[in-house]
Design a protein around this motif. Structure first.
Motif, short mmCIF file in Angstrom:
data_model
loop_
_atom_site.label_atom_id
_atom_site.label_comp_id
_atom_site.label_asym_id
_atom_site.label_seq_id
_atom_site.Cartn_x
_atom_site.Cartn_y
_atom_site.Cartn_z
N VAL A 1 0.87 -1.18 0.00
CA VAL A 1 0.00 0.00 0.00
C VAL A 1 0.91 1.22 0.00
O VAL A 1 1.75 1.39 0.88
N LEU A 2 0.76 2.02 -1.05
CA LEU A 2 1.61 3.21 -1.22
C LEU A 2 0.93 4.42 -0.59
O LEU A 2 -0.23 4.72 -0.91
N ASP A 3 1.67 5.10 0.27
CA ASP A 3 1.13 6.26 1.00
C ASP A 3 2.01 7.47 0.68
O ASP A 3 3.16 7.52 1.10
N ALA B 1 -6.72 3.00 -6.66
CA ALA B 1 -6.25 4.26 -6.09
C ALA B 1 -7.39 4.77 -5.21
O ALA B 1 -8.49 5.04 -5.72
N VAL B 2 -7.17 4.82 -3.91
CA VAL B 2 -8.23 5.20 -2.97
C VAL B 2 -8.02 6.65 -2.56
O VAL B 2 -6.98 7.00 -1.97
N ASP B 3 -8.98 7.50 -2.90
CA ASP B 3 -8.89 8.92 -2.55
C ASP B 3 -9.62 9.15 -1.22
O ASP B 3 -10.82 8.93 -1.13
N VAL B 4 -8.85 9.56 -0.20
CA VAL B 4 -9.45 9.86 1.11
C VAL B 4 -9.78 11.36 1.08
O VAL B 4 -8.91 12.22 1.14
N ASP B 5 -11.08 11.63 0.94
CA ASP B 5 -11.52 12.99 0.64
C ASP B 5 -11.84 13.79 1.92
O ASP B 5 -12.75 13.40 2.66
N VAL B 6 -11.09 14.85 2.14
CA VAL B 6 -11.32 15.73 3.31
C VAL B 6 -11.18 17.18 2.84
O VAL B 6 -10.16 17.54 2.23
N PRO B 7 -12.19 18.04 3.10
CA PRO B 7 -12.08 19.44 2.66
C PRO B 7 -10.94 20.18 3.37
O PRO B 7 -10.61 19.85 4.52
N ASP B 8 -10.40 21.18 2.69
CA ASP B 8 -9.25 21.93 3.23
C ASP B 8 -9.51 22.47 4.64
O ASP B 8 -8.61 22.47 5.47
N GLU B 9 -10.75 22.93 4.88
CA GLU B 9 -11.00 23.57 6.17
C GLU B 9 -10.81 22.61 7.35
O GLU B 9 -10.42 23.03 8.44
N ALA C 1 -8.05 12.56 -11.80
CA ALA C 1 -8.53 12.35 -13.17
C ALA C 1 -7.74 11.22 -13.84
O ALA C 1 -8.30 10.39 -14.57
N TYR C 2 -6.44 11.17 -13.55
CA TYR C 2 -5.56 10.14 -14.15
C TYR C 2 -6.07 8.74 -13.81
O TYR C 2 -6.23 7.88 -14.68
N TYR C 3 -6.37 8.51 -12.50
CA TYR C 3 -6.80 7.16 -12.10
C TYR C 3 -8.29 6.93 -12.40
O TYR C 3 -8.71 5.79 -12.57
N THR C 4 -9.07 8.02 -12.49
CA THR C 4 -10.47 7.86 -12.92
C THR C 4 -10.50 7.31 -14.35
O THR C 4 -11.23 6.38 -14.67
N GLU C 5 -9.64 7.88 -15.19
CA GLU C 5 -9.58 7.43 -16.58
C GLU C 5 -9.19 5.96 -16.67
O GLU C 5 -9.63 5.25 -17.56
N LYS C 6 -8.35 5.53 -15.76
CA LYS C 6 -7.93 4.11 -15.77
C LYS C 6 -8.98 3.20 -15.14
O LYS C 6 -8.83 1.99 -15.14
N GLY C 7 -10.03 3.82 -14.56
CA GLY C 7 -11.13 3.03 -13.99
C GLY C 7 -10.82 2.43 -12.63
O GLY C 7 -11.53 1.54 -12.15
N ILE C 8 -9.76 2.91 -11.95
CA ILE C 8 -9.41 2.29 -10.66
C ILE C 8 -9.54 3.27 -9.49
O ILE C 8 -9.15 2.94 -8.38
N LEU C 9 -10.07 4.47 -9.74
CA LEU C 9 -10.22 5.42 -8.62
C LEU C 9 -11.46 5.07 -7.77
O LEU C 9 -12.52 4.79 -8.32
#
Ligand code: AP5
Length: 213
Positions: free
Chosen positions: A82-84, A110-118, A184-192
């Motif tokens: 798992v790459l961090d 590719a797992v995007d851990v989504d947290v707003p800037d605030e 966008a890069y990993y969305t295009e690859k279908g793995i996001l």
């Protein structure tokens, strides 16, 4: 299993990567931890990396790619990792894809851990890190048993130099400019896959294991 953790600084990539590594029995590979180990050991690479890290900038791709490819070539990475914190730029992602392509392999998710800037700046000022073993705490959410002492190795916990609010703001800018295009890069690859990183840690982890299976 090869998994990439994406997300802003402080989104919880490291926290989740350690839990994934334990659950699935693969190494947790963090370029940030590798750079901090080099700084602590006073290596030439550490001295070079520190200049960029303290300013909240990215370490140049050529240094980062070298350290990462050496690490994932080791025996313990044979069944995945798992790459961090890597990749953080499109060129880094392309180098990884090319290296994997040569051995007939690919990244699974590719797992995007989504947290707003605030939420981020508040989280970072509460983080405490152990520079000896890499453990991470939070003064409110994950306090150590004894204040400022690592539960795992007994070393002193510190506020990382790059967790000071001014540096965190720059790290967020750098993230939006250079790392967010990877979504966008990993969305295009279908793995996001995206998970809500504002939830409590265990809930974030449940969302991730539902994806990884
Ligand atoms: P790195 O060490 O990778 O830092 P980062 O990506 O900025 O990520 P962080 O470690 O700061 O945060 P995290 O997302 O892992 O969050 P954590 O789990 O600790 O990189 C540092 C520097 O090295 C970079 O700025 C750059 O200079 C250089 N570098 C590294 N890799 C590079 C690369 N590939 N290319 C170029 N340069 C590179 O959590 C944060 C806090 O929140 C903790 O206190 C935690 O306990 C708490 N927390 C976690 N999850 C939750 C939750 N769900 N709810 C509440 N609190 C939570």
């Amino acid at each position: 299993m090869k998994v990439i953790m994406l997300g802003a600084p402080g989104a919880g990539k490291g926290t989740q990567a350690k839990m994934i590594a334990e659950r699935y029995g693969v190494p947790h590979v963090s370029t940030g931890d590798m750079f901090r180990a080099n700084i602590k050991n006073g290596t030439a690479l550490g001295t070079e990396a520190k200049k960029y890290m303290d300013a909240g900038e990215l370490v140049p791709d050529e240094l980062t790619v070298r350290i990462l490819l050496d690490r994932v070539a080791k025996d313990d990475c044979k069944n995945g990792y798992v790459l961090d914190g890597f990749p953080r730029t499109i060129p880094q992602a392309k180098v990884l894809d090319e290296a994997l392509d040569k051995i007939g392999e690919q990244v699974d998710y590719a797992v995007d851990v989504d947290v707003p800037d605030e939420n981020i700046i508040k989280r970072m000022s509460g983080r405490r890190a152990c520079l000896s073993c890499g453990a991470t705490y939070h003064i409110e959410h994950v306090p150590p048993k004894t204040a400022d002492v690592c539960d795992q190795c007994g070393s002193a916990l510190v506020l990382r130099d790059d967790d000071k609010p001014e540096t965190v703001k720059n790290r967020l800018n750098v993230y939006h400019e250079q790392t967010q295009p990877l979504i966008a890069y990993y969305t295009e690859k279908g793995i996001l896959r995206t998970v809500d990183g504002t939830l409590p840690m265990e809930e974030v982890f449940n969302a991730i294991t539902a994806i990884l299976g």
